[in-house]
Design an enzyme around this catalytic site. Structure first.
Site, PDB file in Angstrom:
ATOM      1  N   ILE A  43       0.813  -1.208   0.000  1.00 17.86           N
ATOM      2  CA  ILE A  43       0.000   0.000   0.000  1.00 17.86           C
ATOM      3  C   ILE A  43       0.848   1.260   0.000  1.00 17.86           C
ATOM      4  O   ILE A  43       0.386   2.344  -0.365  1.00 17.86           O
ATOM      5  CB  ILE A  43      -0.957  -0.017   1.222  1.00 17.86           C
ATOM      6  N   LYS A  44       2.117   1.120   0.398  1.00 16.16           N
ATOM      7  CA  LYS A  44       2.992   2.283   0.509  1.00 16.16           C
ATOM      8  C   LYS A  44       3.310   2.920  -0.843  1.00 16.16           C
ATOM      9  O   LYS A  44       3.785   4.055  -0.900  1.00 16.16           O
ATOM     10  CB  LYS A  44       4.293   1.890   1.212  1.00 16.16           C
ATOM     11  N   ASP A  45       3.049   2.218  -1.944  1.00 17.18           N
ATOM     12  CA  ASP A  45       3.255   2.820  -3.266  1.00 17.18           C
ATOM     13  C   ASP A  45       2.434   4.101  -3.409  1.00 17.18           C
ATOM     14  O   ASP A  45       2.867   5.075  -4.030  1.00 17.18           O
ATOM     15  CB  ASP A  45       2.826   1.843  -4.372  1.00 17.18           C
TER      16      ASP A  45
END
Length: 455
Positions: A43-45
């Site tokens: 999700i950090k993208d």
């Protein structure tokens, strides 16, 4: 034609997937927002690209610049992907508790990685926070993205994660469950969802050893709450500026063990090969649901942050799990200690005869005998092997063992899981040897494994 211009255009629009087995006891419908479908497998993208875009717009990141960040691995991956496309350099600091896979992946996409000690205070000059800040001051044309206090982090989730969940559930979501680390995901997503429906419950999942839960409940930053923990990717020893605690309804803490075990269950029971935080997220939901019952009309969305490939040497490794007491697995040690009779291992020397070996087999009712000399195991004698040889040459009973012995049995660690023995014990090799803490050899045969698995 539907062709993406670059890898960054594939970020977001990740699926909601219904959980069918683990949560079947709950009356509610439970679905997972599976963000390992992002190109960087986490999700950090989302927030990594947003932080870069905002920095570019504000003139903080210029062409040819260097992005500096302290990361547990996933944010670094997102930043590195953006850097590849946009032409930046990356230097990341991380902690020595993070999996080797995370470090190797960051290096694979061109980042320089500096590993710092975990068990130091945040303001210690050796901490990964402090090292990142120092590098940002020393390196010209650099940008310290600082995911903890950079509000572009939560903005990314306000603009993407929240709207996606709202639209995918047709606005019927009643609960959001999310692990809490930098605060960006849980806060940004919650801010959007609460604007749409203030009755949606936001449940944040923390780990024992983090101070976030007590801060949420009391407003007090209590360093006595902080102690080392194994869980990766969430929990903090300070309160990042991305938090807006007013949009969170409850904090729940999960143990390292329970999070790891649940992650493995997700892979085995639901086919979702997720990271540590996903297991902790679902475990937290199950704990809360025990005291705050859900109804059949509830729709619970759990955010699963990253992919299990970054944890194959940790939570998906039986040995790692057993060493930490997270997993009850039968081992060679259990087989040996469970024997009713503590009989000494029967062995034979290379210069003994076949007839002596046959006599030992008859006397002790055994099928396999290790051949051992002064230096240790050098071969093996088996009933099936002798059967074939005696039929070919009846006079072989007077031959020495060294002329007819088979290859030595494999030697395995005393704590080797029984499941692993099935690859070592086969039709060509009927047993393994294992050495205990005192240096004594023990034998484990196919029959021993069958008995252990059947008990």
């Amino acid at each position: 034609m539907d062709i993406k211009n670059n890898i960054l255009e594939t970020i977001g629009n990740t699926p909601l997937i219904k959980l069918n087995k683990i949560t079947r006891q709950l009356p509610a419908t439970v679905v997972a927002k599976v963000d390992y479908f992002n190109p960087g497998n986490s999700i950090k993208d989302r927030m990594a690209v947003k932080m870069i875009e905002v920095a570019e717009k504000e003139g903080k990141l210029k062409p040819g610049g260097t992005i500096i960040e302290c990361t547990s691995g996933n944010t670094g991956m997102g930043l590195a992907l953006a850097a590849c496309v946009k032409g930046y350099k990356c230097i990341f600091t991380t902690t020595d508790k993070q999996s080797k896979e995370k470090v190797d992946i960051l290096k694979a996409v061109g980042a320089e990685v500096i590993v710092c000690p975990t068990n130091v205070e945040p303001d210690d000059p050796r901490s990964y926070y402090s090292v990142a800040r120092r590098l940002a001051k020393e390196i010209p044309n650099s940008f310290h993205s600082n995911q903890y206090d950079n509000l572009a982090n939560r903005l990314a989730h306000y603009e993407t994660t929240g709207p996606e969940i709202w639209n995918q559930t047709d606005g019927k979501i009643t609960h959001l469950v999310c692990t809490a680390g930098t605060g960006g995901t849980v806060t940004g997503t919650a801010m959007y969802l609460k604007e749409k429906n203030p009755n949606i419950k936001i449940w944040a999942i923390d780990v024992y050893g983090s101070l976030l839960t007590k801060f949420f409940r009391t407003g007090e930053v209590d360093m006595n709450e902080v102690h080392p923990y194994i869980s990766e990717g969430f929990g903090e020893d300070f309160v990042p500026e991305n938090y807006n605690m007013s949009v969170i309804d409850h904090f729940e803490q999960v143990t390292d063990r329970d999070g790891a075990v649940m992650a493995r269950r997700l892979a085995k029971d639901e086919g979702l090969f997720c990271g540590y935080s996903a297991g902790s997220c679902l475990q937290g939901l199950m704990q809360i649901a025990a005291s705050q019952p859900l109804t059949k009309d509830d729709l619970v969305v759990c955010i699963f942050h990253d992919h299990g490939s970054r944890y194959v040497a940790k939570i998906y490794n039986d040995q790692w799990m057993m060493e930490r007491g997270f997993m009850d697995v039968k081992t060679c040690k259990d087989i040996i200690n469970g024997r009713a009779a503590k009989q000494k291992l029967i062995t034979i020397e290379p210069n003994h005869t076949v007839s002596q070996a046959v006599e030992l087999m008859r006397k002790y009712d055994i099928e396999h005998i290790p051949v051992i000399n002064g230096s240790g195991p050098v071969g093996a004698i088996s009933e099936s092997g002798l059967f074939q040889k005696i039929f070919s040459n009846p006079d072989i009973k007077n031959a020495t063992i060294e002329t007819v012995m088979e290859p030595a049995f494999p030697i395995v660690d005393f704590n080797t899981p029984i499941e692993k023995l099935r690859t070592l014990i086969n039709k060509d090799n009927g047993a393994v040897l294992s050495k205990d803490e005192l240096g004594n050899y023990h034998i484990v045969t196919k029959y021993d494994v069958i008995l252990a698995l059947g008990s």
